[in-house]
Write a protein that holds these residues in place. Structure first.
Motif, PDB file in Angstrom:
ATOM      1  N   GLN A 165      -7.383 -26.989  79.116  1.00 54.21           N
ATOM      2  CA  GLN A 165      -5.963 -26.629  79.052  1.00 54.21           C
ATOM      3  C   GLN A 165      -5.743 -25.168  79.407  1.00 54.21           C
ATOM      4  OE1 GLN A 165      -4.053 -26.054  75.193  1.00 54.21           O
ATOM      5  NE2 GLN A 165      -2.447 -27.493  75.811  1.00 54.21           N
ATOM      6  N   ALA A 166      -6.631 -24.283  78.908  1.00 51.66           N
ATOM      7  CA  ALA A 166      -6.465 -22.853  79.156  1.00 51.66           C
ATOM      8  C   ALA A 166      -6.595 -22.525  80.639  1.00 51.66           C
ATOM      9  CB  ALA A 166      -7.492 -22.067  78.333  1.00 51.66           C
ATOM     10  N   VAL A 167      -7.595 -23.084  81.312  1.00 53.42           N
ATOM     11  CA  VAL A 167      -7.763 -22.833  82.743  1.00 53.42           C
ATOM     12  C   VAL A 167      -6.560 -23.356  83.522  1.00 53.42           C
ATOM     13  CG1 VAL A 167      -9.124 -23.479  84.774  1.00 53.42           C
ATOM     14  CG2 VAL A 167     -10.279 -22.734  82.690  1.00 53.42           C
ATOM     15  N   PHE A 168      -6.057 -24.519  83.144  1.00 50.28           N
ATOM     16  CA  PHE A 168      -4.881 -25.081  83.816  1.00 50.28           C
ATOM     17  C   PHE A 168      -3.682 -24.141  83.718  1.00 50.28           C
ATOM     18  CE2 PHE A 168      -0.964 -27.619  83.430  1.00 50.28           C
ATOM     19  CZ  PHE A 168      -0.928 -28.183  84.690  1.00 50.28           C
ATOM     20  N   LEU A 169      -3.420 -23.602  82.523  1.00 48.80           N
ATOM     21  CA  LEU A 169      -2.281 -22.691  82.343  1.00 48.80           C
ATOM     22  C   LEU A 169      -2.493 -21.380  83.089  1.00 48.80           C
ATOM     23  CD1 LEU A 169      -1.519 -23.246  78.541  1.00 48.80           C
ATOM     24  CD2 LEU A 169      -0.166 -24.040  80.485  1.00 48.80           C
ATOM     25  N   PHE A 170      -3.694 -20.820  82.981  1.00 49.36           N
ATOM     26  CA  PHE A 170      -3.963 -19.541  83.641  1.00 49.36           C
ATOM     27  C   PHE A 170      -3.901 -19.671  85.162  1.00 49.36           C
ATOM     28  CE2 PHE A 170      -6.109 -17.983  79.644  1.00 49.36           C
ATOM     29  CZ  PHE A 170      -5.280 -16.891  79.480  1.00 49.36           C
ATOM     30  N   CYS A 171      -4.394 -20.763  85.703  1.00 46.84           N
ATOM     31  CA  CYS A 171      -4.365 -20.943  87.159  1.00 46.84           C
ATOM     32  C   CYS A 171      -2.934 -20.940  87.682  1.00 46.84           C
ATOM     33  CB  CYS A 171      -5.052 -22.251  87.552  1.00 46.84           C
ATOM     34  SG  CYS A 171      -6.856 -22.177  87.594  1.00 46.84           S
ATOM     35  N   GLY A 172      -2.041 -21.602  86.969  1.00 40.15           N
ATOM     36  CA  GLY A 172      -0.657 -21.617  87.394  1.00 40.15           C
ATOM     37  C   GLY A 172      -0.035 -20.239  87.407  1.00 40.15           C
ATOM     38  N   PHE A 173      -0.398 -19.411  86.415  1.00 41.86           N
ATOM     39  CA  PHE A 173       0.181 -18.062  86.363  1.00 41.86           C
ATOM     40  C   PHE A 173      -0.436 -17.154  87.424  1.00 41.86           C
ATOM     41  CE2 PHE A 173       1.083 -13.840  84.893  1.00 41.86           C
ATOM     42  CZ  PHE A 173       2.316 -13.954  84.263  1.00 41.86           C
ATOM     43  N   VAL A 174      -1.749 -17.264  87.636  1.00 38.39           N
ATOM     44  CA  VAL A 174      -2.407 -16.416  88.635  1.00 38.39           C
ATOM     45  C   VAL A 174      -1.834 -16.669  90.023  1.00 38.39           C
ATOM     46  CG1 VAL A 174      -4.605 -15.933  89.786  1.00 38.39           C
ATOM     47  CG2 VAL A 174      -4.529 -16.160  87.307  1.00 38.39           C
ATOM     48  N   LYS A 175      -1.473 -17.919  90.327  1.00 41.09           N
ATOM     49  CA  LYS A 175      -0.891 -18.236  91.621  1.00 41.09           C
ATOM     50  C   LYS A 175       0.431 -17.506  91.849  1.00 41.09           C
ATOM     51  CE  LYS A 175      -2.947 -22.858  91.844  1.00 41.09           C
ATOM     52  NZ  LYS A 175      -2.688 -24.320  91.770  1.00 41.09           N
ATOM     53  N   MET A 203      -1.148  -8.531  83.347  1.00 43.99           N
ATOM     54  CA  MET A 203      -0.060  -9.371  83.841  1.00 43.99           C
ATOM     55  C   MET A 203      -0.151 -10.798  83.297  1.00 43.99           C
ATOM     56  SD  MET A 203      -0.021  -8.064  87.816  1.00 43.99           S
ATOM     57  CE  MET A 203       1.475  -8.959  88.224  1.00 43.99           C
ATOM     58  N   LEU A 204      -1.315 -11.170  82.786  1.00 48.02           N
ATOM     59  CA  LEU A 204      -1.506 -12.507  82.231  1.00 48.02           C
ATOM     60  C   LEU A 204      -1.108 -12.591  80.752  1.00 48.02           C
ATOM     61  CD1 LEU A 204      -4.998 -13.485  83.714  1.00 48.02           C
ATOM     62  CD2 LEU A 204      -2.767 -14.299  84.462  1.00 48.02           C
ATOM     63  N   ARG A 205      -0.572 -11.519  80.197  1.00 44.39           N
ATOM     64  CA  ARG A 205      -0.337 -11.478  78.759  1.00 44.39           C
ATOM     65  C   ARG A 205       0.534 -12.614  78.239  1.00 44.39           C
ATOM     66  NH1 ARG A 205       2.550  -6.516  75.672  1.00 44.39           N
ATOM     67  NH2 ARG A 205       4.353  -7.463  76.711  1.00 44.39           N
ATOM     68  N   PRO A 206       1.662 -12.988  78.886  1.00 41.64           N
ATOM     69  CA  PRO A 206       2.456 -14.110  78.354  1.00 41.64           C
ATOM     70  C   PRO A 206       1.659 -15.405  78.231  1.00 41.64           C
ATOM     71  CG  PRO A 206       3.711 -12.904  79.997  1.00 41.64           C
ATOM     72  CD  PRO A 206       2.311 -12.383  80.071  1.00 41.64           C
ATOM     73  N   THR A 207       0.897 -15.738  79.278  1.00 42.39           N
ATOM     74  CA  THR A 207       0.088 -16.953  79.217  1.00 42.39           C
ATOM     75  C   THR A 207      -1.066 -16.797  78.238  1.00 42.39           C
ATOM     76  OG1 THR A 207       0.637 -17.446  81.510  1.00 42.39           O
ATOM     77  CG2 THR A 207      -1.238 -18.597  80.585  1.00 42.39           C
ATOM     78  N   ALA A 208      -1.651 -15.598  78.161  1.00 43.98           N
ATOM     79  CA  ALA A 208      -2.746 -15.366  77.211  1.00 43.98           C
ATOM     80  C   ALA A 208      -2.276 -15.571  75.777  1.00 43.98           C
ATOM     81  CB  ALA A 208      -3.301 -13.960  77.403  1.00 43.98           C
ATOM     82  N   VAL A 209      -1.086 -15.091  75.455  1.00 45.47           N
ATOM     83  CA  VAL A 209      -0.548 -15.276  74.108  1.00 45.47           C
ATOM     84  C   VAL A 209      -0.277 -16.750  73.852  1.00 45.47           C
ATOM     85  CG1 VAL A 209       1.374 -14.742  72.570  1.00 45.47           C
ATOM     86  CG2 VAL A 209       0.418 -12.958  74.012  1.00 45.47           C
ATOM     87  N   LYS A 276       7.761 -16.485  70.554  1.00 43.25           N
ATOM     88  CA  LYS A 276       8.657 -16.165  71.667  1.00 43.25           C
ATOM     89  C   LYS A 276       7.940 -16.159  73.009  1.00 43.25           C
ATOM     90  CE  LYS A 276       8.092 -11.158  71.087  1.00 43.25           C
ATOM     91  NZ  LYS A 276       8.800  -9.875  70.826  1.00 43.25           N
ATOM     92  N   TYR A 277       6.599 -16.056  72.975  1.00 42.26           N
ATOM     93  CA  TYR A 277       5.842 -16.035  74.224  1.00 42.26           C
ATOM     94  C   TYR A 277       5.507 -17.431  74.736  1.00 42.26           C
ATOM     95  CZ  TYR A 277       5.061 -11.084  73.224  1.00 42.26           C
ATOM     96  OH  TYR A 277       5.224  -9.756  72.957  1.00 42.26           O
ATOM     97  N   ILE A 278       5.667 -18.473  73.892  1.00 43.99           N
ATOM     98  CA  ILE A 278       5.184 -19.796  74.266  1.00 43.99           C
ATOM     99  C   ILE A 278       5.930 -20.346  75.481  1.00 43.99           C
ATOM    100  CG2 ILE A 278       5.100 -22.211  73.549  1.00 43.99           C
ATOM    101  CD1 ILE A 278       4.215 -21.416  70.883  1.00 43.99           C
ATOM    102  N   ILE A 279       7.263 -20.396  75.400  1.00 41.48           N
ATOM    103  CA  ILE A 279       8.050 -20.964  76.494  1.00 41.48           C
ATOM    104  C   ILE A 279       7.842 -20.141  77.774  1.00 41.48           C
ATOM    105  CG2 ILE A 279      10.383 -21.468  77.297  1.00 41.48           C
ATOM    106  CD1 ILE A 279      11.173 -22.007  74.432  1.00 41.48           C
ATOM    107  N   LYS A 280       7.828 -18.828  77.638  1.00 42.44           N
ATOM    108  CA  LYS A 280       7.636 -17.977  78.797  1.00 42.44           C
ATOM    109  C   LYS A 280       6.273 -18.225  79.447  1.00 42.44           C
ATOM    110  CE  LYS A 280       7.780 -13.111  80.200  1.00 42.44           C
ATOM    111  NZ  LYS A 280       7.940 -11.712  79.730  1.00 42.44           N
ATOM    112  N   GLY A 281       5.249 -18.347  78.616  1.00 45.05           N
ATOM    113  CA  GLY A 281       3.907 -18.563  79.145  1.00 45.05           C
ATOM    114  C   GLY A 281       3.723 -19.933  79.768  1.00 45.05           C
ATOM    115  N   VAL A 282       4.256 -20.969  79.108  1.00 45.54           N
ATOM    116  CA  VAL A 282       4.120 -22.323  79.643  1.00 45.54           C
ATOM    117  C   VAL A 282       4.888 -22.470  80.950  1.00 45.54           C
ATOM    118  CG1 VAL A 282       4.665 -24.743  79.241  1.00 45.54           C
ATOM    119  CG2 VAL A 282       3.678 -23.371  77.413  1.00 45.54           C
ATOM    120  N   ALA A 283       6.105 -21.882  81.006  1.00 44.80           N
ATOM    121  CA  ALA A 283       6.892 -21.946  82.234  1.00 44.80           C
ATOM    122  C   ALA A 283       6.201 -21.220  83.381  1.00 44.80           C
ATOM    123  CB  ALA A 283       8.278 -21.350  81.988  1.00 44.80           C
ATOM    124  N   ALA A 284       5.591 -20.077  83.068  1.00 42.87           N
ATOM    125  CA  ALA A 284       4.869 -19.334  84.106  1.00 42.87           C
ATOM    126  C   ALA A 284       3.640 -20.094  84.552  1.00 42.87           C
ATOM    127  CB  ALA A 284       4.486 -17.955  83.583  1.00 42.87           C
ATOM    128  N   GLY A 285       2.964 -20.767  83.614  1.00 39.70           N
ATOM    129  CA  GLY A 285       1.770 -21.506  83.970  1.00 39.70           C
ATOM    130  C   GLY A 285       2.031 -22.779  84.736  1.00 39.70           C
TER     131      GLY A 285
END
Length: 289
Positions: A165-175, A203-209, A276-285
């Motif tokens: 799950q973590a790699v999936f979310l991070f990959c979306g944000f890195v793109k 720059m990955l902080r929202p998804t990292a949180v 507060k970071y969850i929605i932002k991170g998931v949307a970015a991912g």
């Protein structure tokens, strides 16, 4: 035309307000339904264990109120604070290694285009849908053979199970990160490691949180994996709470309710402070490259 357009706009605003009011009421009721079990556990933690089963929905009264007796009794019977320390160590270390290593993996998979990396990405995605029950017996035997039946070994196992799950979310944000930013850092003399820690990871902080919150809640509350790996005398909080179940189905309900309250308070505080970071991170991912 302008008058008709204004009338239509007013009608749309009224419909939008009505829909918003209905949705607000619906989700308010839904939130109360989710909060009610927590309230019930909290109320019963202050009642005598003899009255919890007979009248679980009643508030504590003069004859049923026992103050903090259940909390003291539960701590004494379970060894709660040593278990709290073990759970805290496992959760913090597991979340730290998941965030660090999976973010680096996602960055490499996204930036280095190759057939191997594409296959690797889909392996991580596939790992998200494999039920734990399918692999738990094989995993338990392998963990024992590799001497991973300790808190440190459990951290490595959580890294494996949480990586998909973590790699999936991070990959979306890195793109979504412009490649030119990293190229500029390398032109300025940064090595790939320096580029990652000084440019990419901040720059990955929202998804990292987001990854940290999701995994912290899972690891803190997990019972099955620690019970398969750790000895009973070195158990986590969910394991020691199970010790309150005696023979022939007897359960000290008062002490169990009190320990459940102590177990959920830290993770609720952590979630509320970071949610507060969850929605932002998931949307970015979820961004597609």
């Amino acid at each position: 035309m302008s008058g008709k357009a204004k009338k239509v706009e007013n009608q749309q605003m009224e419909v939008s307000k009505s829909t918003g009011a209905v949705m607000t009421a619906f989700f308010s009721v839904l939130s109360l339904a989710f909060l009610f079990p927590i309230f019930l556990v909290l109320v019963n933690s202050f009642k005598s264990k003899l009255y919890i089963s007979d009248a679980p929905f009643q508030l504590p009264k003069a004859g049923t109120y026992v103050a903090l007796t259940n909390y003291f009794e539960g701590v004494r019977k379970t060894g709660f604070f040593p278990a709290f320390g073990r759970s805290l160590f496992i959760t913090v270390c597991s979340v730290a290694v998941i965030v660090l290593f999976t973010s680096m993996t996602a960055w490499y998979i996204t930036r280095v285009k190759s057939k191997f990396n594409s296959i690797l990405y889909y392996v991580f995605v596939f790992a998200m849908i494999v039920p734990f029950q399918m692999v738990m017996f094989t995993m338990s035997k392998t963990a024992n053979d590799l001497y991973l039946n300790s808190m440190y070994g459990l951290v490595l196992l959580y890294l494996g199970f949480g990586a998909g799950q973590a790699v999936f979310l991070f990959c979306g944000f890195v793109k979504a990160i412009p490649l030119e930013i990293e190229e500029a850092a390398m032109i300025d003399g940064c090595s790939p490691i320096q580029t990652y820690f000084n440019v990419v990871f901040p720059m990955l902080r929202p998804t990292a949180v987001t990854v940290a919150i999701l995994n912290a809640m899972w690891i803190w509350n997990d019972y099955l994996l620690p019970s398969l790996i750790l000895p009973q005398e070195k158990g986590t909080i969910p394991m020691v709470i199970q010790n309150l179940k005696g023979g022939y189905g007897s359960i000290d309900m008062g002490a169990m309710m009190a320990m459940l309250v102590l177990a959920i308070v830290p993770i609720i505080i952590f979630y509320l402070s970071c949610q507060k970071y969850i929605i932002k991170g998931v949307a970015a991912g979820a961004v597609k490259g």
